[in-house]
Write a protein that holds these residues in place. Sequence first.
Motif, short mmCIF file in Angstrom:
data_model
loop_
_atom_site.label_atom_id
_atom_site.label_comp_id
_atom_site.label_asym_id
_atom_site.label_seq_id
_atom_site.Cartn_x
_atom_site.Cartn_y
_atom_site.Cartn_z
N ALA A 178 0.84 -1.21 0.00
CA ALA A 178 0.00 0.00 0.00
C ALA A 178 0.87 1.26 0.00
O ALA A 178 0.60 2.21 -0.74
CB ALA A 178 -0.93 0.00 1.22
N ARG A 179 1.91 1.26 0.82
CA ARG A 179 2.80 2.44 0.88
C ARG A 179 3.57 2.61 -0.43
O ARG A 179 3.79 3.73 -0.88
CB ARG A 179 3.80 2.31 2.03
CG ARG A 179 3.18 2.29 3.41
CD ARG A 179 2.37 3.55 3.70
NE ARG A 179 1.71 3.46 4.97
CZ ARG A 179 0.45 3.09 5.15
NH1 ARG A 179 -0.29 2.76 4.14
NH2 ARG A 179 -0.08 3.04 6.35
N THR A 180 3.95 1.50 -1.03
CA THR A 180 4.66 1.56 -2.32
C THR A 180 3.74 2.13 -3.39
O THR A 180 4.16 2.99 -4.18
CB THR A 180 5.16 0.16 -2.72
OG1 THR A 180 6.03 -0.33 -1.70
CG2 THR A 180 5.91 0.20 -4.04
N THR A 181 2.49 1.68 -3.41
CA THR A 181 1.52 2.20 -4.38
C THR A 181 1.29 3.69 -4.15
O THR A 181 1.25 4.48 -5.10
CB THR A 181 0.19 1.43 -4.26
OG1 THR A 181 0.44 0.04 -4.48
CG2 THR A 181 -0.84 1.94 -5.23
N GLU A 182 1.14 4.08 -2.89
CA GLU A 182 0.93 5.49 -2.55
C GLU A 182 2.15 6.33 -2.95
O GLU A 182 2.01 7.41 -3.53
CB GLU A 182 0.68 5.62 -1.05
CG GLU A 182 0.41 7.03 -0.59
CD GLU A 182 0.19 7.12 0.91
OE1 GLU A 182 -0.14 8.22 1.38
OE2 GLU A 182 0.38 6.12 1.63
N ARG A 183 3.35 5.81 -2.68
CA ARG A 183 4.57 6.52 -3.06
C ARG A 183 4.65 6.70 -4.57
O ARG A 183 4.98 7.77 -5.06
CB ARG A 183 5.80 5.77 -2.56
CG ARG A 183 7.10 6.53 -2.84
CD ARG A 183 8.32 5.67 -2.98
NE ARG A 183 8.15 4.76 -4.08
CZ ARG A 183 8.66 3.54 -4.11
NH1 ARG A 183 9.33 3.07 -3.11
NH2 ARG A 183 8.48 2.76 -5.15
N ASP A 184 4.32 5.64 -5.31
CA ASP A 184 4.36 5.72 -6.78
C ASP A 184 3.36 6.74 -7.30
O ASP A 184 3.67 7.51 -8.21
CB ASP A 184 4.09 4.35 -7.40
CG ASP A 184 5.22 3.35 -7.14
OD1 ASP A 184 6.32 3.78 -6.73
OD2 ASP A 184 4.98 2.14 -7.34
N ALA A 185 2.16 6.78 -6.70
CA ALA A 185 1.15 7.76 -7.12
C ALA A 185 1.61 9.18 -6.81
O ALA A 185 1.45 10.08 -7.64
CB ALA A 185 -0.18 7.47 -6.42
N LEU A 186 2.20 9.38 -5.64
CA LEU A 186 2.69 10.70 -5.28
C LEU A 186 3.87 11.12 -6.17
O LEU A 186 3.97 12.29 -6.56
CB LEU A 186 3.11 10.74 -3.81
CG LEU A 186 1.96 10.67 -2.80
CD1 LEU A 186 2.51 10.52 -1.39
CD2 LEU A 186 1.08 11.89 -2.91
#
Length: 150
Positions: free
Chosen positions: A62-70
């Motif tokens: 989830a954090r990796t996905t959020e980081r990629d989106a940001l």
Amino acid sequence: RVSTMEPAEDSAKDGLAEAGEDADDAMYRGLELPESVQLAELRERLAAEQQRSAKLEAALRARTTERDALQTACDDLARNISVLFNTAKAEIDRKDRDIARLERQVAGVDQRRPPDDRAASSSRKSSSAFSGAGSSDDRASSRASDHRTR
């Protein structure tokens, strides 16, 4: 002689080994649990750690996905601000060219008029600017006065 001593030594060794095992067993007897209880506890701990690991892996995804989106949003914003800046610079350059062209045009018109006509032209512009567009009578009287002065 060897044959008589061997059985005695063997029995003494066996006695020492049995006594040593009994001492070890006695020392750990209170601490040991039956093997089935230990195995069940280990399985419970393993299951709990596997659940914890799965939760941590899900949180990491989830954090990796959020980081990629940001990161994508940041890249888009940086690109947009760059394009906006370049567009503003180009627009300012275009306006500067238009202003320079218009200034040259005005200078060219002023140079073609005789010097006394420029003053009369500017006074007419200023008087018509204060009185609005001016009526046709005002314009006619202005023309008449121009003819008299010539």
